[in-house]
Design a protein around this motif. Structure first.
Motif, PDB file in Angstrom:
ATOM      1  N   TYR A 279     -31.374  45.352 -46.724  1.00 15.23           N
ATOM      2  CA  TYR A 279     -30.981  46.631 -46.116  1.00 15.23           C
ATOM      3  C   TYR A 279     -32.069  47.651 -46.425  1.00 15.23           C
ATOM      4  O   TYR A 279     -32.369  47.942 -47.587  1.00 15.23           O
ATOM      5  CB  TYR A 279     -29.644  47.090 -46.691  1.00 15.23           C
ATOM      6  N   ASP A 280     -32.684  48.199 -45.395  1.00 16.77           N
ATOM      7  CA  ASP A 280     -33.805  49.135 -45.589  1.00 16.77           C
ATOM      8  C   ASP A 280     -33.370  50.591 -45.564  1.00 16.77           C
ATOM      9  O   ASP A 280     -34.208  51.501 -45.557  1.00 16.77           O
ATOM     10  CB  ASP A 280     -34.887  48.899 -44.541  1.00 16.77           C
ATOM     11  N   GLY A 281     -32.047  50.830 -45.554  1.00 17.72           N
ATOM     12  CA  GLY A 281     -31.537  52.194 -45.526  1.00 17.72           C
ATOM     13  C   GLY A 281     -31.016  52.601 -44.180  1.00 17.72           C
ATOM     14  O   GLY A 281     -30.314  53.607 -44.049  1.00 17.72           O
ATOM     15  N   SER A 282     -31.361  51.806 -43.159  1.00 17.36           N
ATOM     16  CA  SER A 282     -30.875  52.141 -41.812  1.00 17.36           C
ATOM     17  C   SER A 282     -30.283  50.932 -41.094  1.00 17.36           C
ATOM     18  O   SER A 282     -29.367  51.080 -40.282  1.00 17.36           O
ATOM     19  CB  SER A 282     -32.018  52.724 -40.967  1.00 17.36           C
ATOM     20  N   GLN A 283     -30.820  49.728 -41.371  1.00 18.89           N
ATOM     21  CA  GLN A 283     -30.276  48.556 -40.706  1.00 18.89           C
ATOM     22  C   GLN A 283     -30.266  47.347 -41.637  1.00 18.89           C
ATOM     23  O   GLN A 283     -31.013  47.284 -42.607  1.00 18.89           O
ATOM     24  CB  GLN A 283     -31.068  48.234 -39.435  1.00 18.89           C
ATOM     25  N   PHE A 284     -29.389  46.360 -41.315  1.00 15.59           N
ATOM     26  CA  PHE A 284     -29.250  45.138 -42.097  1.00 15.59           C
ATOM     27  C   PHE A 284     -30.009  44.009 -41.413  1.00 15.59           C
ATOM     28  O   PHE A 284     -29.985  43.875 -40.186  1.00 15.59           O
ATOM     29  CB  PHE A 284     -27.772  44.752 -42.234  1.00 15.59           C
ATOM     30  N   LYS A 356     -14.453  59.313 -47.805  1.00 12.40           N
ATOM     31  CA  LYS A 356     -15.873  59.592 -47.541  1.00 12.40           C
ATOM     32  C   LYS A 356     -16.497  58.472 -46.717  1.00 12.40           C
ATOM     33  O   LYS A 356     -17.330  58.712 -45.844  1.00 12.40           O
ATOM     34  CB  LYS A 356     -16.624  59.756 -48.858  1.00 12.40           C
ATOM     35  N   LEU A 357     -16.082  57.218 -47.014  1.00 13.36           N
ATOM     36  CA  LEU A 357     -16.612  56.075 -46.271  1.00 13.36           C
ATOM     37  C   LEU A 357     -16.227  56.161 -44.796  1.00 13.36           C
ATOM     38  O   LEU A 357     -17.040  55.841 -43.909  1.00 13.36           O
ATOM     39  CB  LEU A 357     -16.081  54.781 -46.893  1.00 13.36           C
ATOM     40  N   LYS A 358     -15.016  56.598 -44.527  1.00 15.51           N
ATOM     41  CA  LYS A 358     -14.567  56.718 -43.138  1.00 15.51           C
ATOM     42  C   LYS A 358     -15.388  57.754 -42.376  1.00 15.51           C
ATOM     43  O   LYS A 358     -15.558  57.662 -41.164  1.00 15.51           O
ATOM     44  CB  LYS A 358     -13.085  57.083 -43.097  1.00 15.51           C
ATOM     45  N   GLU A 359     -15.928  58.715 -43.106  1.00 13.34           N
ATOM     46  CA  GLU A 359     -16.747  59.746 -42.471  1.00 13.34           C
ATOM     47  C   GLU A 359     -18.178  59.262 -42.228  1.00 13.34           C
ATOM     48  O   GLU A 359     -18.826  59.647 -41.265  1.00 13.34           O
ATOM     49  CB  GLU A 359     -16.776  60.995 -43.351  1.00 13.34           C
ATOM     50  N   LYS A 360     -18.690  58.367 -43.113  1.00 13.23           N
ATOM     51  CA  LYS A 360     -20.106  57.984 -43.053  1.00 13.23           C
ATOM     52  C   LYS A 360     -20.347  56.549 -42.585  1.00 13.23           C
ATOM     53  O   LYS A 360     -21.480  56.194 -42.256  1.00 13.23           O
ATOM     54  CB  LYS A 360     -20.735  58.157 -44.435  1.00 13.23           C
ATOM     55  N   SER A 361     -19.355  55.683 -42.631  1.00 12.04           N
ATOM     56  CA  SER A 361     -19.449  54.266 -42.255  1.00 12.04           C
ATOM     57  C   SER A 361     -20.140  53.406 -43.311  1.00 12.04           C
ATOM     58  O   SER A 361     -19.779  52.260 -43.532  1.00 12.04           O
ATOM     59  CB  SER A 361     -20.175  54.080 -40.913  1.00 12.04           C
ATOM     60  N   LEU A 372     -17.871  50.174 -43.621  1.00 11.86           N
ATOM     61  CA  LEU A 372     -16.602  50.274 -42.900  1.00 11.86           C
ATOM     62  C   LEU A 372     -16.576  49.261 -41.748  1.00 11.86           C
ATOM     63  O   LEU A 372     -17.496  49.207 -40.930  1.00 11.86           O
ATOM     64  CB  LEU A 372     -16.431  51.694 -42.349  1.00 11.86           C
ATOM     65  N   LYS A 373     -15.543  48.418 -41.732  1.00 10.56           N
ATOM     66  CA  LYS A 373     -15.409  47.387 -40.693  1.00 10.56           C
ATOM     67  C   LYS A 373     -14.314  47.731 -39.686  1.00 10.56           C
ATOM     68  O   LYS A 373     -14.294  47.208 -38.578  1.00 10.56           O
ATOM     69  CB  LYS A 373     -15.071  46.037 -41.340  1.00 10.56           C
ATOM     70  N   GLY A 374     -13.421  48.576 -40.100  1.00  6.63           N
ATOM     71  CA  GLY A 374     -12.303  48.968 -39.255  1.00  6.63           C
ATOM     72  C   GLY A 374     -11.352  49.810 -40.085  1.00  6.63           C
ATOM     73  O   GLY A 374     -11.627  50.148 -41.237  1.00  6.63           O
ATOM     74  N   GLU A 375     -10.234  50.208 -39.512  1.00  3.00           N
ATOM     75  CA  GLU A 375      -9.268  51.028 -40.227  1.00  3.00           C
ATOM     76  C   GLU A 375      -8.812  50.310 -41.498  1.00  3.00           C
ATOM     77  O   GLU A 375      -8.224  49.222 -41.433  1.00  3.00           O
ATOM     78  CB  GLU A 375      -8.067  51.323 -39.315  1.00  3.00           C
ATOM     79  N   ASN A 377     -10.431  48.706 -43.552  1.00  2.00           N
ATOM     80  CA  ASN A 377     -11.084  47.401 -43.715  1.00  2.00           C
ATOM     81  C   ASN A 377     -12.577  47.628 -43.936  1.00  2.00           C
ATOM     82  O   ASN A 377     -13.241  48.232 -43.084  1.00  2.00           O
ATOM     83  CB  ASN A 377     -10.844  46.539 -42.475  1.00  2.00           C
ATOM     84  N   PHE A 378     -13.092  47.159 -45.042  1.00  2.00           N
ATOM     85  CA  PHE A 378     -14.511  47.379 -45.335  1.00  2.00           C
ATOM     86  C   PHE A 378     -15.047  46.244 -46.195  1.00  2.00           C
ATOM     87  O   PHE A 378     -14.309  45.551 -46.897  1.00  2.00           O
ATOM     88  CB  PHE A 378     -14.728  48.729 -46.035  1.00  2.00           C
ATOM     89  N   ASP A 379     -16.369  46.036 -46.100  1.00  2.00           N
ATOM     90  CA  ASP A 379     -17.076  45.060 -46.930  1.00  2.00           C
ATOM     91  C   ASP A 379     -17.696  45.766 -48.133  1.00  2.00           C
ATOM     92  O   ASP A 379     -18.044  46.953 -48.066  1.00  2.00           O
ATOM     93  CB  ASP A 379     -18.194  44.377 -46.133  1.00  2.00           C
ATOM     94  N   GLN A 380     -17.848  44.985 -49.203  1.00  5.61           N
ATOM     95  CA  GLN A 380     -18.554  45.493 -50.386  1.00  5.61           C
ATOM     96  C   GLN A 380     -19.752  44.590 -50.649  1.00  5.61           C
ATOM     97  O   GLN A 380     -19.601  43.374 -50.790  1.00  5.61           O
ATOM     98  CB  GLN A 380     -17.642  45.500 -51.611  1.00  5.61           C
ATOM     99  N   LEU A 381     -20.920  45.195 -50.707  1.00  4.30           N
ATOM    100  CA  LEU A 381     -22.151  44.461 -50.986  1.00  4.30           C
ATOM    101  C   LEU A 381     -22.673  44.861 -52.365  1.00  4.30           C
ATOM    102  O   LEU A 381     -22.687  46.042 -52.714  1.00  4.30           O
ATOM    103  CB  LEU A 381     -23.217  44.759 -49.932  1.00  4.30           C
ATOM    104  N   LEU A 382     -23.105  43.846 -53.127  1.00  2.00           N
ATOM    105  CA  LEU A 382     -23.624  44.083 -54.476  1.00  2.00           C
ATOM    106  C   LEU A 382     -25.139  43.999 -54.467  1.00  2.00           C
ATOM    107  O   LEU A 382     -25.718  43.029 -53.957  1.00  2.00           O
ATOM    108  CB  LEU A 382     -23.052  43.060 -55.460  1.00  2.00           C
TER     109      LEU A 382
END
Length: 686
Positions: A279-284, A356-361, A372-375, A377-382
């Motif tokens: 992840y370069d800060g803008s895309q995966f 905050k995540l819902k506001e920023k994705s 954020l994947k949906g209402e 629903n979200f992924d967590q990356l380490l």
């Protein structure tokens, strides 16, 4: 002083120390008659606690005697090593080194260092049968007194008497009990104690520490790898013997709610195939796809770390990290915080963070990247960067790490070099600096006091100095070591003991040290360690010494009406009279001992010198005045009363050394203080 304590010890019972601790914690259950057992039982019933519930406890021959020892007052004096302490590097030091019986020193320190020591590490005798341990403490009571004080039968007295010069488990437990009990009193509320041991007494030590510190305060039994199955051990192992590779360190805390540790880290696997996202800060991007389009790919190709058609896999990445510095730097430094893996299970995230995540994705949170994947629903990356740090292994380096548990591997590497550490070869159980330094690090302390009352070669002092140097900390040490006679070891020891003692004597002679004792080896080690890291701060040195028989006879025979009998009772406590170096006067010794007894540490800046009509005295401003030497008469009493009456001076109490005052001068001082100000008390000590 000595006589007061001897009389006090006559009233000490096996449960005295326990009751004192209980009184400090539960004063509401004490009255003029002592502990109110009925009130305590009623309180238990009111809280639905059954005091008769099943349980077990550690019992051994000598336990009651050991419990009494824990409550006894010291019967020694503290003699300052003035010649050493007045040197520039030592005079302002807060490090302390005591030469003497550690049980006596602990009894002294209980008065002025209770609840002040942050870390205790000790390496006591292991009682292997081959070491030097035999029960060393003196039984100070007749058979009649043992029966009266402890309620012993003739058979019990015979069993206790058998502990003398004994190597039994009961003897070892009797030896360790009062020392560990007093150690607990010295520990700060968030303090921790570490005790090295091996299989011979490990099980007994675990029960003993549970008995003293409480089972809930036991932290861990740490296994320390001190050797490999190699050399002479191979032959024994081939015959089916399970050879010794580990020793243990038992850890206890003073209060389970206060102690917070700092993790130690071992090297982990250099790469984890679950990290597949860049992840370069803008895309995966898929990690491999990113590498193919980056400059680092040429390093993989150059070292043939790819398939014939140029493809990468996780095995190639791991080999590259191990063999190519540029590849390692790419993963561990340049891109570590851009490489991620998906978490197999989501952690709990606070509601405000989710909003905050819902506001920023996409949101960074505690080394995780939330997507954020949906209402709801979200992924967590380490992040790969989360596990990269400098590890705590023998060859420490920045790498991927795992948090160390209670298995401490690799210290056999230290043991191969331990003899050469700080230029002092000390075969008798010498521990590596790194081991003690990491125990200190694990305790989480950056300021405070580290104590070792089985100091041996002084490794703990060296570890503290190295820790301060490595981690920008400001810890001080307190060491205690018995002045064991090396010449006596050469004369009476086993062949191996004689050989080791001769080496140590040769080392002392080489350094122009006249006293052939283990505490001099400790001092030599401290000074070598200081030079190795250019440490300017030294230490203050004291001797804990019991008076000679002649002095004790005078104490026992003292009659306040017979002044001439005790006219030399000040100088009887000078360093020369007690047979130790340091050029301390009797007044120095008595004053140092009293200051400790009254709760002042050995670095107090509050000590002031006073003059009363030519009589020199010392005191703590606005608190306590000490009158030790003789030649105090009416003229001095008038001067003191005048300065108190005109408010030039202010004291809460005046402490006098009874042997230096005849009965007339003592009464005159007592009456004068009472008439002037009834709040100034006169304390007589003998």
């Amino acid at each position: 002083m000595i006589k007061d304590h001897l009389q006090e010890n006559e009233n000490v019972k096996p449960n005295t120390a326990f009751l004192e601790e209980l009184k400090n914690k539960l004063p509401e259950f004490f009255n003029d008659g002592g502990f109110d057992l009925n009130k305590f039982k009623n309180a238990l019933k009111e809280n639905n606690v059954n005091e008769f519930s099943e349980g077990y406890q550690l019992n051994f021959i000598g336990k009651d005697y050991a419990r009494k020892q824990a409550g006894d007052a010291p019967t020694s004096v503290i003699v300052p090593d003035n010649e050493h302490n007045q040197k520039e590097e030592n005079k302002n030091s807060k490090n302390l080194f005591f030469t003497g019986d550690n049980l006596e020193v602990l009894r002294h320190l209980r008065n002025n260092y209770s609840n002040k020591v942050d870390v205790i590490y000790i390496d006591p005798p292991y009682n292997t049968g081959n070491d030097d341990f035999v029960y060393p403490d003196k039984f100070e009571y007749s058979d009649k007194q043992l029966k009266e004080i402890f309620g012993m039968s003739d058979e019990d007295v015979s069993k206790l008497d058998a502990l003398k010069e004994s190597k039994s488990h009961s003897a070892w437990l009797t030896f360790m009990y009062p020392r560990l009990w007093l150690a607990k009193q010295l520990l700060a509320n968030d303090g921790v104690i570490f005790v090295s041991i091996d299989d011979n007494e490990q099980a007994n030590l675990k029960l003993l520490m549970n008995d003293i510190f409480g089972e809930d305060n036991f932290i861990s039994n740490i296994g320390v790898e001190i050797s490999k199955t190699q050399g002479n051990k191979v032959g024994a192992a081939k015959k089916g013997k399970i050879v010794k590779n580990y020793e243990y360190i038992l850890a206890c805390q003073k209060n389970m709610n206060e102690f917070k540790r700092v993790p130690l880290y071992d090297a982990g696997r250099v790469w984890d195939q679950h990290y597949t996202i860049y992840y370069d800060g803008s895309q995966f991007t898929n990690l491999f796809e990113y590498i193919y389009n980056s400059e680092i790919y040429s390093e993989f190709k150059k070292d043939n770390l790819c398939t014939r058609n140029g493809k990468l896999n996780h095995e190639f990445i791991e080999k590259g990290i191990l063999t190519n510095k540029k590849i390692k730097d790419f993963f561990y430094k340049e891109s570590a915080n851009n490489i991620y893996r998906k978490m197999p299970a989501n952690l709990e995230i606070p509601e405000d963070v989710i909003q905050k995540l819902k506001e920023k994705s996409i949101l960074e949170y505690n080394d995780h990247l939330l997507i954020l994947k949906g209402e709801n629903n979200f992924d967590q990356l380490l992040s790969f960067d989360e596990g990269i740090r400098k590890n705590d292994e023998y060859n420490s380096e920045y790498t991927r790490t795992t948090i160390r548990g209670n298995l401490w591997k690799g210290f056999y590497s230290d043991m191969m070099n331990v003899k050469s550490e700080d230029g002092v070869s000390y075969k008798n159980g010498k521990k590596p600096i790194r081991l003690i330094e990491q125990l200190i690090k694990w305790s989480g302390k950056k300021h405070g006091i580290v104590m070792d009352f089985f100091a041996g070669s002084g490794t703990t002092a060296s570890a503290v100095m190295n820790y301060n140097n490595d981690y920008n900390a400001n810890l001080n040490y307190i060491l205690v070591q018995l002045p064991e006679d090396l010449d006596n070891r050469i004369k009476n020891g086993s062949t191996e003991v004689k050989k080791e003692a001769r080496k140590l004597v040769k080392l002392l002679d080489k350094n122009s040290v006249k006293r052939h004792t283990i505490d001099e080896i400790t001092a030599l080690r401290i000074n070598n360690a200081r030079r190795n890291i250019n440490e300017m701060d030294g230490y203050k040195h004291y001797f804990a010494v019991s008076p000679e028989k002649e002095t004790l006879d005078k104490i026992y025979d003292f009659d306040p009406e017979n002044y001439e009998l005790v006219s030399d009772m000040v100088e009887s406590f000078s360093s020369s009279a007690l047979g130790v170096p340091g050029n301390a006067s009797g007044e120095d010794t008595i004053l140092t001992t009293w200051l400790a007894e009254d709760g002042y540490d050995f670095n107090t800046d509050d000590l002031v010198e006073y003059d009363f009509a030519g009589y020199k005295a010392f005191g703590i401003k606005d608190t306590r005045l000490y009158l030790i030497n003789g030649n105090w008469h009416t003229e001095q009493t008038k001067d003191l009363l005048n300065q108190l009456g005109t408010n030039k001076l202010k004291f809460q109490s005046v402490v006098v050394y009874g042997y230096s005052f005849n009965i007339i001068d003592m009464k005159e001082l007592d009456i004068g203080l009472h008439q002037l100000n009834s709040t100034v008390s006169l304390i007589k000590r003998y």
